[in-house]
Every structure is written in structure tokens, then in C-alpha cells.
Design an enzyme around this catalytic site. Structure first.
Site, PDB file in Angstrom:
ATOM      1  N   GLU A 128       0.853  -1.182   0.000  1.00  0.00           N
ATOM      2  CA  GLU A 128       0.000   0.000   0.000  1.00  0.00           C
ATOM      3  C   GLU A 128       0.892   1.237   0.000  1.00  0.00           C
ATOM      4  O   GLU A 128       2.000   1.221   0.544  1.00  0.00           O
ATOM      5  CB  GLU A 128      -0.856  -0.044   1.264  1.00  0.00           C
ATOM      6  CG  GLU A 128      -1.752   1.147   1.497  1.00  0.00           C
ATOM      7  CD  GLU A 128      -2.439   1.085   2.856  1.00  0.00           C
ATOM      8  OE1 GLU A 128      -3.518   1.667   2.979  1.00  0.00           O
ATOM      9  OE2 GLU A 128      -1.876   0.461   3.796  1.00  0.00           O
ATOM     10  N   LYS A 145      -9.672   0.628  -1.720  1.00  0.00           N
ATOM     11  CA  LYS A 145      -9.768   0.133  -0.347  1.00  0.00           C
ATOM     12  C   LYS A 145     -11.144   0.414   0.242  1.00  0.00           C
ATOM     13  O   LYS A 145     -11.605   1.563   0.279  1.00  0.00           O
ATOM     14  CB  LYS A 145      -8.672   0.799   0.484  1.00  0.00           C
ATOM     15  CG  LYS A 145      -8.560   0.331   1.919  1.00  0.00           C
ATOM     16  CD  LYS A 145      -7.416   1.080   2.591  1.00  0.00           C
ATOM     17  CE  LYS A 145      -7.206   0.664   4.027  1.00  0.00           C
ATOM     18  NZ  LYS A 145      -6.125   1.475   4.649  1.00  0.00           N
ATOM     19  N   CYS A 196      -4.449  -3.482   3.631  1.00  0.00           N
ATOM     20  CA  CYS A 196      -4.151  -3.113   5.011  1.00  0.00           C
ATOM     21  C   CYS A 196      -5.317  -3.346   5.985  1.00  0.00           C
ATOM     22  O   CYS A 196      -5.584  -4.472   6.369  1.00  0.00           O
ATOM     23  CB  CYS A 196      -3.674  -1.668   5.051  1.00  0.00           C
ATOM     24  SG  CYS A 196      -2.650  -1.280   6.499  1.00  0.00           S
TER      25      CYS A 196
END
Length: 266
Positions: A40, A106, A142
Site C-alpha cells: 500500500e 480500499k 491493510c
């Protein structure tokens, strides 16, 4: 399928980071990897003013990643930032190369541990998988690792593995949480989970300021039975691993957590 996880430390400059991607993708290709996964925020590290740096998926930075993928003959997965409404950005994973062209925004934003990602980032709304050489791979970023539903959605879509790109926040207990969560997502979805994070910037002379999640390293590949097969420490490094896709079916035949779900009760 052979993959390479590129645990590096990126800085605030997209062009310099693109050169890092070129270097590390070549190393992955030389090791025989079909897919090279970057963390990321590979485009620019957190703690940077992201809105002025964000570019569309057909912009020069993404096209530079495509050039690297073509030159190395690999599929590259790398975190970048794309423009979003209201002056915010999307935290995007670009997947490109060898017949693959996809992106994932995300879904779960890191509004935790004193940091508010949603102040500057707009959430995505769609799970994404890619197909490489007949193998389906899910994409996650993440904080997504705290939410089992996304990984189970990848499994339901036919994925054999999830590629998890991260820039994990440092702090007391955070490494233990990272280890636990990555293993749990593999086990409760019976998927391979290949989790690559930004290296700890302090290992290369960097200085961490404030709550921005700038990475702790400890990338790992976890089998569908929840066991860690390969791992790195905190400093930069390249992790190369072979994912046995047949093992997914074998584990699911023994550990039927997907088949035994009772979604109608919830």
C-alpha cells in the site's frame, strides 16, 4: 504460482518510488515470479499530502507501472492514490501486466489508533479479483484484514489466494495483531494470504512522526490452513514463494468452514 512480495520503504516522491518499483520488479522477475506485489502507498508514503499527488489510472505514474510490468513480463500489484470527489483520494491497488488490468479501491478505511484515513480518502465499495495464468487472486489493502467478509467474498468468487498490500501502523501490540489477523483471514477463508507491508522506515534511517501508518515490515505468506510458510523481518527484503493452489481444495475438504456457514441466521 510463484509470487514475489516487495517489502520496501517508499518516500513522498512518486517518480523516485516508480524507480524502486522498476528495480524490485526486475528482482522478482529474475527469481521467476509471475506476480510481484508491492505495498500500500507504493506511489507515495502516508504522512504526505496525497491530494496533489493523486493521478487517474491512465495517468503517467500508472502508465509507468505498466511499462515496468511489460518490461519484466510480470503482473504488478501496487498501491497508489487516484482522485476522488470532494478533494479526497481513493486508496487504490493497481493490478497490471500479462493480460491483467484491474484496480481495487480500499473498502475499509483506517479510522483507528488516532489516525483518520477517511479525512482524506474516500472508501471503495466493490470486491475485486484478478485471474493470472488460470489462478484467481483477490485484492485487499491493510485495514481490510480486520474484516473477514472481504476475504470470504474472494473465496466465494473462486480465489485461491488474497494479495494483501499494507502500510501497517506501528505501536504497542501492532505486530502481534498483524500476525494474528493475517493468519486468521487465511484460516477462516481457507485461502493463501500473501501479505506485503512497507518496511519499517527506521531500519533504513527514516524517522516516523505522528500516527501515520508508515509500515513495520514483517511481510508473510500464510497457507490456507493458517500456518505461516514464509516471512520477513522489519527491514526491506524480497520474499519469493510458490503458492500450491491444489492445497486450497485439500484444506477445504478437511476444514469446511465455508461450507458450514449459516449466513441465513445473520
Amino acid at each position: 504460482m510463484r509470487i514475489a512480495l516487495s517489502q520496501l520503504t517508499t518516500g513522498p516522491g512518486p517518480e523516485k518510488n516508480l524507480r524502486l518499483i522498476e528495480e524490485w520488479a526486475a528482482r522478482g522477475a529474475d527469481a521467476g515470479a509471475r506476480v510481484v506485489v508491492f505495498p500500500e502507498a507504493a506511489m507515495a508514503c502516508f504522512g504526505t499530502d496525497l491530494a496533489p499527488l493523486a493521478e487517474p489510472l491512465d495517468g503517467p505514474w500508472a502508465n509507468g507501472v505498466r511499462d515496468v510490468a511489460r518490461a519484466t513480463g510480470t503482473v504488478i500489484v501496487a498501491g497508489m492514490f487516484t482522485p476522488a470527489p470532494g478533494g479526497r483520494v481513493a486508496n487504490t491497488l493497481l493490478a497490471t501486466g500479462d493480460g491483467v488490468e484491474a484496480s481495487y479501491d480500499k473498502i475499509h478505511l483506517y479510522d483507528a489508533f488516532g489516525y483518520a484515513e477517511s479525512d482524506s480518502v474516500a472508501a471503495g465499495s466493490k470486491a475485486v479479483t484478478i485471474d493470472v495464468g488460470g489462478v484467481r487472486l483477490g485484492l485487499a489493502t491493510c485495514y481490510d484484514v480486520r474484516f473477514p467478509e472481504l476475504f470470504r467474498a474472494h473465496a466465494d468468487a473462486g480465489a485461491a489466494a488474497t494479495l494483501l498490500a499494507a502500510s501497517w501502523g506501528a505501536g504497542p501490540g501492532k505486530l502481534d495483531q498483524w500476525d494474528l489477523l493475517v493468519r486468521a483471514r487465511a484460516l477462516d477463508s481457507t485461502l493463501w494470504v500473501a501479505a506485503v507491508g512497507q518496511a519499517d522506515p527506521s531500519t533504513t534511517g527514516g524517522h516516523v512522526q505522528g500516527p501515520a501508518p508508515t509500515g513495520i515490515g514483517h511481510s508473510r505468506v500464510v497457507g490456507p490452513d493458517g500456518t505461516v510458510r514464509h516471512r520477513l523481518d522489519a527491514e526491506p527484503g524480497l520474499l519469493v514463494a510458490d503458492l500450491d493452489t491444489d492445497e486450497v481444495a485439500h484444506v477445504r475438504a478437511k476444514t469446511s468452514v465455508l461450507a458450514n456457514r449459516r449466513p441465513e441466521l445473520w
